[in-house]
Design an enzyme around this catalytic site. Structure first.
Site, mmCIF file in Angstrom:
data_model
loop_
_atom_site.group_PDB
_atom_site.id
_atom_site.type_symbol
_atom_site.label_atom_id
_atom_site.label_comp_id
_atom_site.label_asym_id
_atom_site.label_seq_id
_atom_site.Cartn_x
_atom_site.Cartn_y
_atom_site.Cartn_z
ATOM 1 C CG LEU A 17 -1.914 -1.180 1.293
ATOM 2 C CD1 LEU A 17 -2.810 -1.020 2.521
ATOM 3 C CD2 LEU A 17 -2.766 -1.293 0.034
ATOM 4 C CB ALA A 19 0.139 8.352 -0.855
ATOM 5 N N GLY A 20 -1.553 6.317 -2.880
ATOM 6 C CA GLY A 20 -2.635 6.174 -3.861
ATOM 7 C C GLY A 20 -3.767 5.342 -3.285
ATOM 8 C CG HIS A 21 -3.101 1.209 -2.525
ATOM 9 N ND1 HIS A 21 -1.751 0.997 -2.529
ATOM 10 C CD2 HIS A 21 -3.596 0.499 -3.563
ATOM 11 C CE1 HIS A 21 -1.438 0.170 -3.515
ATOM 12 N NE2 HIS A 21 -2.522 -0.142 -4.172
ATOM 13 C CD GLN A 45 -5.164 -8.524 -11.233
ATOM 14 O OE1 GLN A 45 -6.180 -8.744 -10.586
ATOM 15 N NE2 GLN A 45 -4.668 -7.303 -11.361
ATOM 16 C CE LYS A 135 0.073 3.967 -12.005
ATOM 17 N NZ LYS A 135 0.117 2.632 -11.478
ATOM 18 C CG ASP A 136 -4.541 0.523 -12.408
ATOM 19 O OD1 ASP A 136 -3.620 -0.067 -12.970
ATOM 20 O OD2 ASP A 136 -4.455 0.963 -11.238
ATOM 21 C CD GLN A 139 -7.975 -2.495 -12.222
ATOM 22 O OE1 GLN A 139 -7.181 -3.396 -12.407
ATOM 23 N NE2 GLN A 139 -7.918 -1.730 -11.151
ATOM 24 C CB SER A 172 2.692 -1.818 -5.536
ATOM 25 O OG SER A 172 1.452 -1.457 -4.974
HETATM 26 P P1 AMP Z 1 -3.414 -2.146 -7.055
HETATM 27 O O1 AMP Z 1 -3.060 -2.523 -5.653
HETATM 28 O O2 AMP Z 1 -2.263 -1.673 -7.860
HETATM 29 O O3 AMP Z 1 -4.244 -3.208 -7.746
HETATM 30 O O4 AMP Z 1 -4.374 -0.887 -6.929
HETATM 31 C C1 AMP Z 1 -5.560 -0.930 -6.169
HETATM 32 C C2 AMP Z 1 -6.389 0.285 -6.501
HETATM 33 O O5 AMP Z 1 -5.661 1.471 -6.198
HETATM 34 C C3 AMP Z 1 -6.758 0.360 -7.991
HETATM 35 O O6 AMP Z 1 -8.102 0.798 -8.116
HETATM 36 C C4 AMP Z 1 -5.776 1.370 -8.522
HETATM 37 O O7 AMP Z 1 -6.245 2.059 -9.665
HETATM 38 C C5 AMP Z 1 -5.646 2.309 -7.330
HETATM 39 N N1 AMP Z 1 -4.379 3.048 -7.419
HETATM 40 C C6 AMP Z 1 -3.143 2.533 -7.632
HETATM 41 N N2 AMP Z 1 -2.226 3.518 -7.700
HETATM 42 C C7 AMP Z 1 -2.902 4.678 -7.543
HETATM 43 C C8 AMP Z 1 -2.513 6.059 -7.527
HETATM 44 N N3 AMP Z 1 -1.257 6.441 -7.696
HETATM 45 N N4 AMP Z 1 -3.476 6.993 -7.319
HETATM 46 C C9 AMP Z 1 -4.772 6.608 -7.147
HETATM 47 N N5 AMP Z 1 -5.203 5.338 -7.159
HETATM 48 C C10 AMP Z 1 -4.281 4.384 -7.349
#
Ligand code: AMP
Length: 267
Positions: A17, A19-21, A45, A135-136, A139, A172
């Protein structure tokens, strides 16, 4: 806990995790009574077994961050819980061209895995709101389509991209960047930002080749650099072709594959 006025927000993640999460969690905490975060590194995936193996895992730190964030529940399922042997994991969604472009071209089977895991997580958690990051973007768009086609009773919320001070989108995977690759990686955002600021001054095709060149000049290896219609995800040929336009890219910084995007115009 559930009830008429008690809303549950859900943030699915693959852990490590950052700051985005946490910004997804904050948005959920702000408007729901109860926030659930899941950490599940979904094997279906990953089109590349080596990528799955080396995906960063930092469970102790994740738990600390979640506790400090105020998140109510961490759901940390085992693979057998998500994919029990007696459950047919097929999800019938017709994605059309949505998964044939961008990430779909380079990661075969990736979005089928994403659809499968998000569908299963929604079945288990049954949230009122689902939080996903821009970011995704592809998705997010595909999950929106799944929710629409299956008429799932959940509100999908998109959260903007959280960045480092120098503009690099938080990910990550950034943990694996060498110091030199970390230094050049912000060129991705600088390039996207230039296009957002000056898009009117060049044609779509010119910007696409300019963008790829900027990344290459910095030492990155772009896989794609596209300007797309945000609804259909298809490449556009002129800015007038769509109201909602994004620039999306994936590029290798050494051994690390980075993705990023920016909304050029909306509405
Ligand atoms: P992940 O753990 O990479 O699968 O991401 C989980 C969720 O966090 C997904 O919906 C991503 O789009 C979102 N996420 C990942 N990185 C960021 C970021 N930098 N800013 C905002 N949301 C993010």
């Amino acid at each position: 806990m559930r009830g008429h006025h008690r809303k549950v927000g859900f943030v699915p993640t693959m852990g490590a995790l950052h700051a985005g999460h946490l910004s997804l969690i904050q948005q959920s905490l702000a408007v729901n009574h109860f926030t659930i975060c899941s950490i599940f590194v979904n094997p279906t995936q990953f089109n590349d077994a080596a990528d799955l193996k080396k995906y960063p895992r930092t469970p102790a730190r994740d738990i600390e961050l979640l506790a400090a964030s105020g998140c109510d529940v961490l759901f940390l399922p085992a693979v057998e819980e998500i994919y029990p042997k007696d459950l047919d994991p097929t999800v019938s969604v017709e994605l059309g061209l949505l998964d044939r472009v961008l990430e779909g071209q380079f990661r075969p089977g990736h979005f089928a895995g994403v659809v499968q895991v998000v569908h299963r997580l929604l079945q288990l958690v049954q949230p009122d709101r689902l939080y996903m990051g821009q970011k995704d973007y592809q998705q997010f768009r595909i999950i929106r389509e799944m929710i629409r086609q299956l008429e799932l009773p959940v509100e999908l919320v998109m959260v903007g991209i959280e960045r480092e001070a120098d503009g690099l989108a938080r990910s990550s995977r950034n943990l694996h960047l060498s110091p030199e690759d970390r230094r050049i990686a912000p060129v991705i955002y600088q390039t996207l930002l230039k296009i957002k600021q000056y898009w009117m001054e060049k044609e779509v095709e010119e910007w696409k080749s300019w963008g790829s060149r900027q990344l290459e000049k910095a030492g990155l290896k772009p896989e794609y650099f596209e300007i797309i219609d945000g609804h259909s995800l298809q490449p556009i040929h002129a800015f007038g072709d769509a109201d909602f336009v994004l620039t999306c890219t994936a590029a290798w910084a050494g051994e690390v594959r980075l993705i990023d995007n920016i909304i050029i115009k909306e509405g």
